[in-house]
Design an enzyme around this catalytic site. Structure first.
Site, short mmCIF file in Angstrom:
data_model
loop_
_atom_site.label_atom_id
_atom_site.label_comp_id
_atom_site.label_asym_id
_atom_site.label_seq_id
_atom_site.Cartn_x
_atom_site.Cartn_y
_atom_site.Cartn_z
N LYS A 81 19.04 3.15 -17.21
CA LYS A 81 18.44 4.49 -17.34
C LYS A 81 18.52 5.18 -15.98
O LYS A 81 18.34 4.53 -14.93
CB LYS A 81 16.99 4.32 -17.80
N SER A 156 11.97 8.61 -24.10
CA SER A 156 12.87 9.25 -23.15
C SER A 156 14.14 8.45 -22.86
O SER A 156 15.10 9.03 -22.36
CB SER A 156 12.11 9.51 -21.85
N SER A 180 8.76 5.08 -24.55
CA SER A 180 10.14 5.49 -24.25
C SER A 180 11.22 4.42 -24.38
O SER A 180 12.40 4.74 -24.31
CB SER A 180 10.22 6.08 -22.85
N1 GLN Z 1 7.05 10.50 -25.09
C1 GLN Z 1 6.03 10.14 -24.15
C2 GLN Z 1 5.89 11.24 -23.13
O1 GLN Z 1 6.49 12.24 -23.31
C3 GLN Z 1 6.36 8.84 -23.50
C4 GLN Z 1 7.43 8.95 -22.51
C5 GLN Z 1 7.74 7.65 -21.82
O2 GLN Z 1 7.36 6.58 -22.29
N2 GLN Z 1 8.39 7.77 -20.67
O3 GLN Z 1 5.21 11.12 -22.17
#
Ligand code: GLN
Length: 492
Positions: A81, A156, A180
């Site tokens: 990532k 994400s 994410s």
């Molecule tokens: N979707 C969640 C957020 O927008 C989690 C994102 C993540 O785990 N980085 O914060």
């Protein structure tokens, strides 16, 4: 079969038997990425030179007869990532703020995969600074779901999930602050593991919510994910929250679930927004685990319903302070032509950050301001304690919990425009980050209505991540290993 579609074991057996070389694997995976990624956009940067250099060094080990001692990921092409530093590569976090940032050092989790023999193939797309659930907030364009390119891959870590689902790579790493890893794994039909907080070092990952962030692998098989866990887990003196870990995550994958106590959470199955096909799948999964010998228990997590509210206080507060470093002087985009520092900060941050990042920063700054802090931040921390206690209590009764990963299958681009609606994508994953336990998403076939992958979430007690991997291995025996997305199965 293309090398990117093989399992770690298949690759390593072929390499050890000299059926092919690491150089051939790397070269062929790089070529396949060039062809397939045009339609997926999982990659922000392909690190061909680094992958080939690693391959050649590994081929030396094959020639010397010492290849088997290299490590858990010997000869495996791996992607990261783009919030993970790999020296000499861009680490953009999918943000204009870091578009030209080149990592001067390597994150511990990445370094550990390299010393375990991984070949670093590239950096993967994500929501900007990991804020999002669809990869639509990437400043460099979204990733497309390999199962249906009109749909999001989740986020994400959308690029990390899509690269595995499209058969480009057997293993990638992602990070999970509120879901994410697990939510994109569910949308793309692959295995995604968020280990217990502290199992994997966060050093060298661009921080979002330092008390919530955790790194973990994506793979198409449970064994591959477990091997990747073996490579990356363990204490790191550079991350004081990391813990010693001597677990072999592959050790009990063959044990089955007979006698295991698995908790189901009726309130989750009645939650508003849960689609009928995901609910039906969860009931089916529970039945199949029971038929395989598990003992089902009904579990209540009375405070889990407050998890989203607490997270959208704690997360933005931590993000606000972590993102303060991107001030255009120490780090990040610097808008030219300003005479005073104030206007330089203002213009650089306004242009460098996208709308969701700005929303989180402003929210965090407000929530931490005098007078407001006591109203939101402090109660959110109290809720955190209550949620953690719910899990502690649940795990006195069961060894593992079963829940949906996401309320529905992958949605279409642009379908969810309201930020608060997007936040609900993580309604079943967030409480696990808040409590710090392990959680993972397992592909359990396709939804009856949409025909898209559905993920079952397995949740472990803290530092017993092997429990969920053991149940996951049983689900893999029942449902089969994650298939490569149909349009990308060429060469099978
Ligand atoms: N979707 C969640 C957020 O927008 C989690 C994102 C993540 O785990 N980085 O914060």
């Amino acid at each position: 079969m293309p090398f990117g579609q093989m399992s770690v074991r298949q690759l390593q057996e072929g390499l050890a038997a000299k059926e092919f070389s690491c150089h051939e694997v790397a070269r062929s995976v790089l070529d396949a990425i060039e062809r397939a990624d045009e339609g997926v956009h999982a990659f922000l940067e392909v690190t061909a030179d680094a992958a080939l250099a690693a391959a050649d060094a590994l081929d030396e080990r094959v020639a010397q007869g010492t290849f088997v001692q290299v490590g858990a990921l010997a000869g495996v092409p791996v992607g990261y990532k783009d919030n993970m530093n790999l020296a000499g590569t861009h680490t953009t976090c999918s943000s204009n703020m870091l578009e030209s940032y080149i990592s001067p050092y390597t994150a511990t989790c990445v370094a550990k995969t390299l010393s375990a023999g991984a070949m670093p193939v590239g950096k993967l797309n994500m929501d900007e600074f990991a804020f999002g659930s669809s990869t639509e907030t990437s400043a460099f364009g979204p990733t497309f779901n390999p199962w249906d390119v009109t749909r999001v891959p989740g986020g994400s870590s959308g690029g990390s999930a899509a690269a595995v689902a499209a058969g480009m790579l057997p293993v990638t790493l992602g990070s999970d602050t509120g879901g994410s890893i697990r939510q994109p794994a569910s949308f793309c039909g692959v295995v995604g593991v968020k280990p217990t907080y502290g199992v994997v070092s966060r050093y060298g990952i661009v921080a979002f919510g330092s008390s919530l962030d955790q790194v973990g692998p994506f793979a198409r098989t449970v064994e591959d994910a477990a091997l990747a866990m073996n490579a990356i887990a363990g204490h790191d003196p550079l991350d004081c929250t990391s813990q010693p870990c001597t677990v072999d995550f592959t050790a009990n994958l063959d044990e089955g679930v007979s006698g295991m106590r698995i908790g189901v959470i009726p309130a989750f199955l009645e939650a508003e927004g849960l689609s009928a096909e995901v609910k039906a799948k969860m009931e089916e999964v529970a039945q199949k685990l029971e038929a395989a010998g598990a003992e089902l228990h009904e579990i209540e997590l009375p405070n889990a319903k407050a998890a989203i509210s607490a997270y959208y206080v704690l997360g933005p507060c931590e993000a606000f302070s972590n993102l303060a470093r991107f001030d255009s002087v120490r780090y990040g985009y610097s808008d030219p032509g300003h005479q005073d520092l104030g206007s330089q900060y203002e213009a650089s941050r306004a242009k460098g950050f996208g709308p969701e990042a700005r929303r989180r920063i402003m929210l965090g700054s407000y929530l931490l301001s005098a007078g407001v802090y006591d109203q939101y931040y402090y109660p959110a921390q109290q809720v955190r304690t209550l949620i953690t206690e719910d899990y502690t209590k649940a795990f006195q009764e069961v060894d593992c919990l079963l829940a949906p990963t996401a309320p529905r299958t992958a949605f279409k681009f642009g379908e969810i425009a309201e930020p608060t609606e997007m936040y609900l994508s993580d309604m079943f994953t967030i409480s696990i980050n808040i409590a710090g336990n392990g959680g993972m998403s397992m592909p359990v076939g396709l939804g009856a209505d949409t025909g898209l992958p559905v993920g079952a979430q397995l949740i472990s007690p803290a530092f017993a991540d092997q429990n969920m991997l053991r149940v996951a291995a049983e689900l893999e025996r029942i449902y089969g290993a994650a298939p490569v997305a149909p349009d990308f199965r060429a060469g099978e």
